[in-house]
Design a protein around this motif. Structure first.
Motif, mmCIF file in Angstrom:
data_model
loop_
_atom_site.group_PDB
_atom_site.id
_atom_site.type_symbol
_atom_site.label_atom_id
_atom_site.label_comp_id
_atom_site.label_asym_id
_atom_site.label_seq_id
_atom_site.Cartn_x
_atom_site.Cartn_y
_atom_site.Cartn_z
ATOM 1 N N ILE A 181 1.083 -0.784 0.268
ATOM 2 C CA ILE A 181 -0.267 0.370 -0.111
ATOM 3 C C ILE A 181 1.143 0.966 0.528
ATOM 4 N N VAL A 182 1.868 1.450 1.108
ATOM 5 C CA VAL A 182 2.700 2.638 0.687
ATOM 6 C C VAL A 182 3.541 2.819 -0.339
ATOM 7 N N PRO A 219 7.831 15.221 10.877
ATOM 8 C CA PRO A 219 6.674 15.046 12.103
ATOM 9 C C PRO A 219 5.394 14.210 11.541
ATOM 10 N N LEU A 220 5.046 13.968 10.503
ATOM 11 C CA LEU A 220 4.240 13.073 9.812
ATOM 12 C C LEU A 220 4.690 11.892 9.120
ATOM 13 N N LEU A 221 5.707 11.984 8.141
ATOM 14 C CA LEU A 221 6.410 10.898 8.172
ATOM 15 C C LEU A 221 6.742 9.733 9.071
ATOM 16 N N GLY A 222 7.197 10.663 10.322
ATOM 17 C CA GLY A 222 8.228 10.096 11.254
ATOM 18 C C GLY A 222 6.998 8.613 11.511
ATOM 19 N N PRO A 223 6.548 8.781 12.187
ATOM 20 C CA PRO A 223 5.425 8.040 13.447
ATOM 21 C C PRO A 223 5.050 6.791 12.353
ATOM 22 N N VAL A 224 4.561 7.570 11.216
ATOM 23 C CA VAL A 224 4.338 5.709 10.266
ATOM 24 C C VAL A 224 5.574 5.322 9.539
ATOM 25 N N ILE A 284 0.264 8.385 -4.692
ATOM 26 C CA ILE A 284 -0.299 9.641 -4.859
ATOM 27 C C ILE A 284 0.722 10.844 -3.655
ATOM 28 N N TRP A 285 1.420 10.376 -3.296
ATOM 29 C CA TRP A 285 2.193 12.296 -2.892
ATOM 30 C C TRP A 285 3.215 12.642 -3.551
ATOM 31 N N TRP A 286 3.423 11.895 -4.546
ATOM 32 C CA TRP A 286 4.047 12.037 -5.232
ATOM 33 C C TRP A 286 3.767 13.349 -6.945
ATOM 34 N N TRP A 287 2.620 12.476 -7.130
ATOM 35 C CA TRP A 287 1.480 12.803 -7.792
ATOM 36 C C TRP A 287 1.283 14.098 -7.047
ATOM 37 N N THR A 288 0.892 14.298 -6.286
ATOM 38 C CA THR A 288 0.342 15.798 -5.575
ATOM 39 C C THR A 288 1.417 16.567 -5.257
ATOM 40 N N THR A 289 2.360 16.362 -4.753
ATOM 41 C CA THR A 289 3.436 17.074 -3.966
ATOM 42 C C THR A 289 4.660 17.368 -5.503
ATOM 43 N N SER A 290 4.314 16.783 -6.476
ATOM 44 C CA SER A 290 5.811 16.871 -7.019
ATOM 45 C C SER A 290 5.513 18.914 -8.030
ATOM 46 N N ILE A 291 6.658 19.149 -8.832
ATOM 47 C CA ILE A 291 6.812 20.223 -9.353
ATOM 48 C C ILE A 291 6.979 20.395 -10.706
ATOM 49 N N HIS A 292 6.582 20.600 -11.319
ATOM 50 C CA HIS A 292 6.118 20.556 -12.373
ATOM 51 C C HIS A 292 7.118 22.158 -13.730
ATOM 52 N N ARG A 293 7.509 21.100 -14.042
ATOM 53 C CA ARG A 293 9.532 22.450 -14.948
ATOM 54 C C ARG A 293 8.585 21.797 -16.453
ATOM 55 N N ALA A 294 8.303 22.621 -17.031
ATOM 56 C CA ALA A 294 8.209 22.977 -18.111
ATOM 57 C C ALA A 294 9.221 23.095 -19.147
ATOM 58 N N THR A 295 9.777 22.290 -19.846
ATOM 59 C CA THR A 295 10.946 22.556 -20.950
ATOM 60 C C THR A 295 10.874 24.227 -21.361
ATOM 61 N N LEU A 296 12.385 24.605 -21.067
ATOM 62 C CA LEU A 296 12.543 26.154 -21.511
ATOM 63 C C LEU A 296 13.821 26.129 -21.841
ATOM 64 N N PRO A 297 13.539 26.839 -23.302
ATOM 65 C CA PRO A 297 14.693 26.651 -24.466
ATOM 66 C C PRO A 297 16.427 27.863 -23.872
ATOM 67 N N LEU A 298 16.372 27.124 -22.541
ATOM 68 C CA LEU A 298 17.545 27.841 -21.945
ATOM 69 C C LEU A 298 19.260 28.531 -22.997
#
Length: 613
Positions: A59-60, A582-587, A67-81
């Protein structure tokens, strides 16, 4: 004796059994306490425990972490640097400003016009030291399109002359028209520039045109020098803008994550510095000083400016003014001509019994000139902001305030002590004109006519051009507006390019910053508009270039100041650790310990099984 012996035998056996019991109890007391072992665990229980632990981990791993990755991931669009940095460092575009000047001579033959044009063009090329301006002379269409046999021959030579230089195509936007007027009786050549049209009249004695066999051409040298003087200030402003353009510093270069990017930055930086060094050579010390003061005076470019014209009188007169008629005749034509650069809105207001600011000293009388004077140090505090209703936020864009102040009759005429002038500029704010009233206005119910307002609005017109960034020379409104168009296009191109460079460096430095797709789309739009701006500048289509540069600046600002990106700047990784720990430690601790314990039991069981074999 026998009886006695038999009677004592039971007593002796009892004593032995008692001693044995006592000894056994003493042994049990002295021995260490043995623990009671639990019953052996069945295979079903072991299997159930393993399945429970495995189900938690499944389950984890397969549900919780995605779910955690999808909800907290940062989207970085491709830029022509790389392309963004090329624009910021001047590698993608080297703007040039071809100025097309028409040459006409109503009383001259076609071959004479072509000969003067050739000699003047060669003199211009010899005198030009800038890589920005390219002045190209063109023959008037009446000559170049003549249907006569001589006109056809001249047209063929004229076409060869154009190709021999740089092949710049003819464009619709002409910078200037030169009209050659030979006059007998003149000792030397002279020029007259029309103030309201882009026309330069050159009057010269015929002796300045030597025969074809002569190697010198005084008229050509004179005309070339006059043209260089006309565009000298614009050339200096453009060179100053290019020389002060964005160059990545060492801190920006160190923000890159690989050596290849750093090498690219260093190479482009050197080429940009070489180009800018060539541009700086055209700046004289006088022009450099003037440009330094110009940078503190000129307003930042905006698509719309709001103009507020205010009349403040120290008395109850004049009680009215014909400002609408004066604006319509004197200011509106200038605003209409400048509408290709920016839009303007106007409002007016009046206030009677307007007192000066308390910080300003009272005017002092100068008996030598018979005038009342204001000190130079009091000009900056002349505006009474506490009592005069001058709001800087009126309208859609930045506000330019133009103030007409009518002093009291007891302090008239009122001038500035050092210069004896009646007008001055307040940088980034507006202008002030002192209107010393004649006797006819010093009465209740008097009215300022548009004829009396005409010189005041003429000063406001020059102040407006100064705030917009137009060069002070040449003294021709059309030429100044054309120069302003080219200057604004160049400044917007540099500003948008610099914004792209800042965004690229920010993206490389902050790897955790979000880059939405809207930013990528805005960057693509900026690069597209910048490319069109550069192409339009090379072709001499300056009005089109200004439109593209304006769109590029807006898209660049929109990409850099994206709300979601700005929010990420204030959410560092340390903050994330403080939130999640504090959230992930007890779990996590029970899951990890149970998994390790079960893994250890399985390994020990396998090891024991191996030994028994």
């Amino acid at each position: 004796m026998a009886v006695t012996s038999d009677a004592m035998q039971p007593q002796e056996s009892w004593d032995k059994s008692e001693d044995a019991a006592i000894a056994q109890k003493s042994t049990e007391l002295n021995a260490p306490e043995s623990r009671k072992q639990p019953p052996a665990e069945s295979q079903e229980s072991i299997r159930a425990r393993q399945l429970v632990i495995l189900s938690f981990w499944i389950i984890v791993v397969f549900l919780g972490i995605p779910i955690w990755w999808w909800t907290t991931s940062i989207h970085r669009a491709t830029l022509p640097l790389k392309e963004m940095m090329n624009w910021a460092e001047g590698k993608a575009c080297r703007p040039t400003f071809p100025l097309e000047i028409m040459v006409e001579g109503p009383s001259l033959q076609e071959n004479e016009i072509l000969r003067i044009l050739r000699a003047t063009q060669h003199a211009l090329d010899d005198q030009n030291e800038s890589t920005l301006h390219h002045i190209r002379l063109r023959m008037g269409y009446d000559y170049a399109r003549s249907n006569s046999s001589q006109g056809m021959r001249v047209h063929e030579e004229y076409s060869q002359f154009n190709v021999a230089f740089d092949g710049i195509p003819e464009v619709k936007e002409k910078a200037l028209t030169i009209r050659l007027l030979p006059q007998t009786g003149l000792a030397s050549a002279r020029t007259e520039l029309e103030p309201h049209t882009a026309l330069l009249k050159v009057s010269y004695p015929p002796t300045l045109v030597p025969p074809a066999s002569s190697s010198s051409f005084p008229l050509a040298t004179f005309v070339a020098a006059q043209l260089q003087n006309l565009f000298a200030e614009e050339q200096a402003i453009l060179a100053h803008a290019m020389s002060s353009g964005p160059v990545p510093s060492s801190s920006h270069q160190s923000a890159t994550s690989n050596g290849q990017s750093t090498s690219t930055y260093n190479t482009s930086t050197n080429s940009s510095k070489d180009q800018r060094a060539a541009n700086v050579r055209v700046l004289s010390s006088e022009l450099a000083t003037r440009l330094a003061s110009r940078s503190t005076r000129v307003m930042k470019y905006a698509p719309t400016y709001h103009i507020t014209i205010s009349l403040f009188s120290s008395r109850a007169w004049p009680s009215s003014w014909d400002i609408e008629g004066a604006i319509r005749e004197d200011l509106a034509p200038l605003l209409d001509s400048a509408s290709v650069i920016s839009n303007f809105t106007i409002d007016t207001q009046t206030q009677l019994f307007a007192s000066l600011s308390p910080s300003v000293q009272q005017p002092q009388y100068d008996p030598e000139y018979g005038v009342w004077t204001l000190k130079d140090e009091d000009l900056s505090g002349f505006i009474n902001a506490a009592e005069w209703p001058l709001s800087p936020s009126i309208g859609l864009g930045p506000t330019l305030n133009f103030v007409i102040y009518v002093p009291d009759s007891s302090t008239t005429p009122l001038v500035i002590k050092a210069s004896q002038a009646t007008s001055w500029l307040i940088p980034q704010w507006g202008g002030v004109v002192i209107l010393n009233p004649p006797e006819t206005l010093r009465a209740p119910g008097s009215r300022l006519s548009k004829e009396e307002l005409q010189p005041v609005l003429s000063k406001f017109s020059h102040q407006l051009l100064s705030f917009l960034g137009a060069p002070q020379s040449p003294p021709s409104i059309p030429l100044q507006l054309q120069s302003l168009m080219r200057i604004r296009a160049a400044s917007l191109l540099l500003s948008a390019s610099s914004t792209l460079g800042s965004l690229a460096r920010l993206t490389l430095t902050l790897s955790s910053i979000a880059i939405p797709e809207t930013v990528s789309a805005a960057v693509e739009a900026t690069i597209d508009q910048l490319s069109k701006t550069c192409d339009a500048l090379r072709d001499g289509r300056f009005e089109t270039a200004l439109g593209h540069a304006r769109a590029a600046e807006m898209a660049a600002e929109r990409s850099f100041f994206e709300k979601s990106m700005v929010g990420q700047l204030y959410f560092p990784d340390e903050h994330k650790v403080a939130v999640y720990l504090p959230l992930l430690g007890p779990v996590g601790v029970p899951l990890i310990m149970s998994g390790l314990k079960e893994l250890r039991r399985v390994l020990m069981a396998r090891r024991l099984k191996t030994k028994t074999r």
